[in-house]
Design a protein around this motif. Structure first.
Motif, mmCIF file in Angstrom:
data_model
loop_
_atom_site.group_PDB
_atom_site.id
_atom_site.type_symbol
_atom_site.label_atom_id
_atom_site.label_comp_id
_atom_site.label_asym_id
_atom_site.label_seq_id
_atom_site.Cartn_x
_atom_site.Cartn_y
_atom_site.Cartn_z
ATOM 1 N N GLU A 1 -1.445 -16.637 7.766
ATOM 2 C CA GLU A 1 -2.319 -15.858 6.859
ATOM 3 C C GLU A 1 -2.859 -16.814 5.797
ATOM 4 O OE1 GLU A 1 -3.608 -12.642 6.177
ATOM 5 O OE2 GLU A 1 -4.435 -13.685 4.443
ATOM 6 N N PRO A 2 -4.185 -16.894 5.637
ATOM 7 C CA PRO A 2 -4.715 -17.860 4.664
ATOM 8 C C PRO A 2 -4.413 -17.529 3.206
ATOM 9 C CG PRO A 2 -6.500 -16.592 5.688
ATOM 10 C CD PRO A 2 -5.241 -16.231 6.408
ATOM 11 N N CYS B 1 -6.587 -2.718 0.380
ATOM 12 C CA CYS B 1 -7.823 -1.920 0.259
ATOM 13 C C CYS B 1 -7.459 -0.506 -0.164
ATOM 14 C CB CYS B 1 -8.542 -1.844 1.600
ATOM 15 S SG CYS B 1 -9.407 -3.326 2.068
ATOM 16 N N PHE B 2 -6.353 -0.003 0.419
ATOM 17 C CA PHE B 2 -5.966 1.363 0.047
ATOM 18 C C PHE B 2 -5.558 1.359 -1.422
ATOM 19 C CE2 PHE B 2 -1.428 0.366 1.044
ATOM 20 C CZ PHE B 2 -1.610 -0.648 1.974
ATOM 21 N N ASP C 1 -6.943 -2.537 12.498
ATOM 22 C CA ASP C 1 -8.345 -2.121 12.535
ATOM 23 C C ASP C 1 -9.133 -2.783 13.659
ATOM 24 O OD1 ASP C 1 -7.794 -0.623 10.319
ATOM 25 O OD2 ASP C 1 -9.112 -1.715 8.944
ATOM 26 N N GLY D 1 -1.127 -4.686 9.386
ATOM 27 C CA GLY D 1 -0.699 -4.728 10.792
ATOM 28 C C GLY D 1 0.170 -5.945 11.086
ATOM 29 N N ALA E 1 -6.075 -19.354 11.467
ATOM 30 C CA ALA E 1 -6.077 -19.679 12.901
ATOM 31 C C ALA E 1 -7.532 -19.842 13.324
ATOM 32 C CB ALA E 1 -5.405 -18.561 13.678
ATOM 33 N N GLY F 1 -2.100 -9.060 6.987
ATOM 34 C CA GLY F 1 -2.403 -7.774 6.340
ATOM 35 C C GLY F 1 -1.352 -6.763 6.769
ATOM 36 N N TYR G 1 -1.808 -10.750 -0.923
ATOM 37 C CA TYR G 1 -2.660 -9.773 -0.231
ATOM 38 C C TYR G 1 -2.908 -8.573 -1.144
ATOM 39 C CZ TYR G 1 -3.787 -6.113 3.227
ATOM 40 O OH TYR G 1 -4.367 -5.083 3.936
ATOM 41 N N ARG H 1 -13.726 0.886 9.005
ATOM 42 C CA ARG H 1 -12.449 0.932 8.278
ATOM 43 C C ARG H 1 -12.427 2.102 7.305
ATOM 44 N NH1 ARG H 1 -10.152 -4.457 5.537
ATOM 45 N NH2 ARG H 1 -9.071 -4.431 7.539
ATOM 46 N N SER I 1 -6.925 2.904 9.773
ATOM 47 C CA SER I 1 -6.200 3.136 8.522
ATOM 48 C C SER I 1 -4.982 2.235 8.453
ATOM 49 C CB SER I 1 -5.758 4.605 8.426
ATOM 50 O OG SER I 1 -4.582 4.811 9.174
ATOM 51 N N ALA I 2 -4.509 2.009 7.216
ATOM 52 C CA ALA I 2 -3.314 1.182 7.018
ATOM 53 C C ALA I 2 -2.099 1.861 7.632
ATOM 54 C CB ALA I 2 -3.098 0.963 5.526
ATOM 55 N N PHE I 3 -2.019 3.177 7.457
ATOM 56 C CA PHE I 3 -0.863 3.910 7.979
ATOM 57 C C PHE I 3 -0.764 3.713 9.487
ATOM 58 C CE2 PHE I 3 2.041 7.145 9.080
ATOM 59 C CZ PHE I 3 2.693 7.574 7.942
HETATM 60 C C1 LIG Z 1 -11.723 1.427 0.062
HETATM 61 C C2 LIG Z 1 -10.661 1.559 1.108
HETATM 62 C C3 LIG Z 1 -9.664 2.524 0.973
HETATM 63 C C4 LIG Z 1 -8.676 2.649 1.939
HETATM 64 N N1 LIG Z 1 -7.723 3.605 1.777
HETATM 65 C C5 LIG Z 1 -6.772 3.776 2.720
HETATM 66 C C6 LIG Z 1 -5.749 4.763 2.545
HETATM 67 O O1 LIG Z 1 -5.705 5.476 1.554
HETATM 68 N N2 LIG Z 1 -4.809 4.884 3.529
HETATM 69 C C7 LIG Z 1 -4.821 4.107 4.646
HETATM 70 O O2 LIG Z 1 -3.933 4.264 5.498
HETATM 71 N N3 LIG Z 1 -5.788 3.137 4.835
HETATM 72 C C8 LIG Z 1 -6.741 2.962 3.910
HETATM 73 N N4 LIG Z 1 -7.702 1.986 4.072
HETATM 74 C C9 LIG Z 1 -7.764 1.220 5.332
HETATM 75 C C10 LIG Z 1 -6.787 0.026 5.370
HETATM 76 O O3 LIG Z 1 -6.978 -0.813 4.268
HETATM 77 C C11 LIG Z 1 -6.960 -0.769 6.656
HETATM 78 O O4 LIG Z 1 -6.966 0.133 7.745
HETATM 79 C C12 LIG Z 1 -5.835 -1.769 6.862
HETATM 80 O O5 LIG Z 1 -5.895 -2.758 5.864
HETATM 81 C C13 LIG Z 1 -5.922 -2.419 8.237
HETATM 82 O O6 LIG Z 1 -4.908 -3.388 8.382
HETATM 83 P P1 LIG Z 1 -5.154 -4.690 9.298
HETATM 84 O O7 LIG Z 1 -3.854 -5.397 9.331
HETATM 85 O O8 LIG Z 1 -5.793 -4.308 10.567
HETATM 86 O O9 LIG Z 1 -6.247 -5.528 8.503
HETATM 87 P P2 LIG Z 1 -6.125 -6.217 7.067
HETATM 88 O O10 LIG Z 1 -5.190 -5.454 6.202
HETATM 89 O O11 LIG Z 1 -7.515 -6.431 6.589
HETATM 90 O O12 LIG Z 1 -5.452 -7.611 7.354
HETATM 91 C C14 LIG Z 1 -6.099 -8.606 8.111
HETATM 92 C C15 LIG Z 1 -5.552 -9.951 7.644
HETATM 93 O O13 LIG Z 1 -5.883 -10.939 8.627
HETATM 94 C C16 LIG Z 1 -6.184 -12.135 7.957
HETATM 95 N N5 LIG Z 1 -6.982 -12.960 8.870
HETATM 96 C C17 LIG Z 1 -8.220 -12.696 9.355
HETATM 97 N N6 LIG Z 1 -8.617 -13.686 10.170
HETATM 98 C C18 LIG Z 1 -7.593 -14.586 10.214
HETATM 99 C C19 LIG Z 1 -7.419 -15.829 10.875
HETATM 100 N N7 LIG Z 1 -8.378 -16.358 11.650
HETATM 101 N N8 LIG Z 1 -6.253 -16.494 10.689
HETATM 102 C C20 LIG Z 1 -5.262 -15.977 9.896
HETATM 103 N N9 LIG Z 1 -5.396 -14.802 9.251
HETATM 104 C C21 LIG Z 1 -6.554 -14.122 9.409
HETATM 105 C C22 LIG Z 1 -6.925 -11.688 6.688
HETATM 106 O O14 LIG Z 1 -6.867 -12.678 5.676
HETATM 107 C C23 LIG Z 1 -6.169 -10.420 6.335
HETATM 108 O O15 LIG Z 1 -5.155 -10.645 5.376
HETATM 109 C C24 LIG Z 1 -8.692 1.802 3.084
HETATM 110 C C25 LIG Z 1 -9.700 0.838 3.211
HETATM 111 C C26 LIG Z 1 -10.683 0.720 2.245
HETATM 112 C C27 LIG Z 1 -11.735 -0.347 2.406
#
Ligand SMILES: Cc1cc2nc3c(=O)[nH]c(=O)nc-3n(C[C@H](O)[C@H](O)[C@H](O)COP(=O)(O)OP(=O)(O)OC[C@H]3O[C@@H](n4cnc5c(N)ncnc54)[C@H](O)[C@@H]3O)c2cc1C
Length: 423
Positions: free
Chosen positions: A63-64, A71-72, A319, A42, A107, A40, A68, A190, A330-332
């Motif tokens: 990543e499965p 969500c944002f 997250d 991060g 994983a 994702g 991708y 989130r 947040s994604a940022f």
């Molecule tokens: C409706 C909505 C609106 C949003 N709007 C905003 C916005 O406007 N601005 C902003 O900054 N943020 C926004 N966000 C928040 C943002 O989407 C998240 O904070 C961000 O995606 C977090 O990134 P991450 O890498 O932690 O998790 P994710 O992006 O969820 O990535 C996690 C990844 O890990 C993978 N994974 C999980 N377990 C395993 C495993 N065992 N093996 C291999 N891979 C695995 C998953 O498949 C996934 O692809 C929003 C969220 C929502 C729900």
């Protein structure tokens, strides 16, 4: 008696030296291996910035999903403003342009002693440093009746993809005059403005196509992020359409009846045509299994390196980390954390220059198609602590032009940001 001439002896010792030096060089040239779990925001950012900043590190990203969906901006899809395809990104650039070894698998195990990651396919990946960015998991069972099967009737749509499509289909087939019920989760979760942005954008859709529809938000909380901005926008754009009930009014969410499409609070039962149930959350499952999360359900990390406080040598970003009130999910911020983490790992493995962590968060929130607000936060991280050093937030009463410019800035941010992560 063997008899070596000075010359022969010299040759032999030079050869031995060459062999010794060659094997030492080979050892020092053997690339350090970093495995990143989760592609994702991060994880993809850590992988890319490690590959770019330290060419001597072999980076593997697990990543499965082959593609991708962010969500944002997914609330814009629910409103009919963006397609889901426009929010979906592949891993080709990370593999081809940056030489990252992208493996589409899950994983399943981490062995911190042998330093290996086990994959669902049965393969084992050795690592020198490991990064986890698994995002969130849901606390199924925290509310009576809401389990994984319930998501097929009452979608959460809080991990973008099929769940978001399901919710959009339900909204499309809902009759005008129906009630759309959103259950908003307790902190931390989130995207703090997310449920309220969703209410705003679904109201934008209803206003055009189902003007008699109503939106009811049952909140686990008594207050929410940017509340004044949202309530001002709801009164201006969608008068009488959105009702928000805080936890102290309802007594809290107690149970759901999936078949009856109703949600039970301490004092009442609310029936709806469409229920969007956003459950309480915690760090992704692998982080829980690997002992990286504490009792809060989130992963405590050192805020300058994002190394786990519970498992040395393993880093967590995004997250899944526990950021308290300071680091919103947040994604940022996941992207900002990932860069700090990548530079810290590069410095530890290659001795490269260590850049201080610069942690920022900017969130754009849509209130209507032509009305967007933002909050920008600069954070200051020192060993062990993190605090807000600066904050800039939109204000109630800004003119329409300012808000239109907010929409332009948000769209520009999306394009630049996703290029930074995946491009
Ligand atoms: C409706 C909505 C609106 C949003 N709007 C905003 C916005 O406007 N601005 C902003 O900054 N943020 C926004 N966000 C928040 C943002 O989407 C998240 O904070 C961000 O995606 C977090 O990134 P991450 O890498 O932690 O998790 P994710 O992006 O969820 O990535 C996690 C990844 O890990 C993978 N994974 C999980 N377990 C395993 C495993 N065992 N093996 C291999 N891979 C695995 C998953 O498949 C996934 O692809 C929003 C969220 C929502 C729900």
């Amino acid at each position: 008696m063997s008899c070596w001439t000075r010359r022969e002896f010299g040759c032999l010792s030079v050869a031995a030296c060459v062999m010794a030096v060659t094997s030492r060089v080979a050892r020092s040239q053997a690339k350090a291996r970093v495995v990143v779990i989760g592609g994702g925001v991060g994880g993809a950012t850590v992988a890319k910035y490690l590959a770019v900043s330290a060419g001597t590190i072999e980076v593997t990203l697990v990543e499965p999903k082959p593609r991708y969906t962010t969500c944002f901006f997914s609330n814009l899809y629910l409103a009919g403003i963006r397609s889901l395809e426009s929010l979906t990104h592949g891993y080709e650039a990370l593999a081809q342009r940056y030489g990252i070894n992208v493996i589409h698998d899950s994983a399943t195990t981490i062995d911190p002693v042998a330093k290996t990651v086990g994959l669902e396919s049965g393969a084992k990946l050795p690592y020198d440093r490991l990064v986890l960015a698994p995002g969130i998991a849901f606390k199924f069972g925290a509310i009576d009746g809401y389990d994984e099967a319930a998501t097929q009737t009452m979608p959460h749509a809080w991990i973008a993809g099929p769940q978001t499509e399901l919710l959009r289909r339900q909204l499309e087939s809902m009759e005008d005059g129906g009630v759309f019920l959103i259950v908003a989760p307790p902190n931390p979760f989130r995207c703090p403005p997310g449920p309220y942005e969703r209410a705003s954008l679904v109201a934008y859709y209803f206003k055009q196509f189902k003007p008699r529809a109503k939106i009811l938000i049952l909140d686990a909380k008594d207050r929410f992020f940017e509340q004044d901005l949202f309530q001002d926008a709801w009164a201006r754009h969608y008068p009488g359409m959105i009702e928000w009930l805080p936890g102290q009014f309802t007594g809290g969410i107690k149970a759901v009846d999936v078949k009856g499409r109703s949600v039970k609070t301490a004092g009442d039962t609310f029936k709806a045509a469409v229920v969007n149930f956003i459950p309480p959350q915690m760090a992704g499952e692998l982080a829980q299994q690997a002992g990286l999360a504490d009792q809060s359900g989130w992963c405590p990390v050192e805020p300058t390196t994002f190394e786990s406080k519970l498992q040395p040598g393993i880093h967590v970003v995004g997250d899944a980390t526990s950021g308290g009130d300071i680091m919103p999910k947040s994604a940022f911020l996941a992207n900002s954390q990932a860069k700090a983490c990548a530079f810290a790992i590069a410095a530890a493995l290659t001795g490269s220059e260590r850049f201080g962590p610069n942690l920022f968060n900017t969130c754009f929130t849509f209130l209507a198609a032509d009305d967007a607000v933002s909050v920008a936060i600069a954070l200051e991280a020192t060993a062990g602590t993190i605090k807000i050093s600066d904050i800039l937030i939109s204000q109630v009463g800004e003119d329409a032009e300012t808000r239109r410019q907010g929409v332009q800035a948000a769209n520009g941010w999306y394009a630049a940001f996703t290029h930074d992560v995946f491009g």
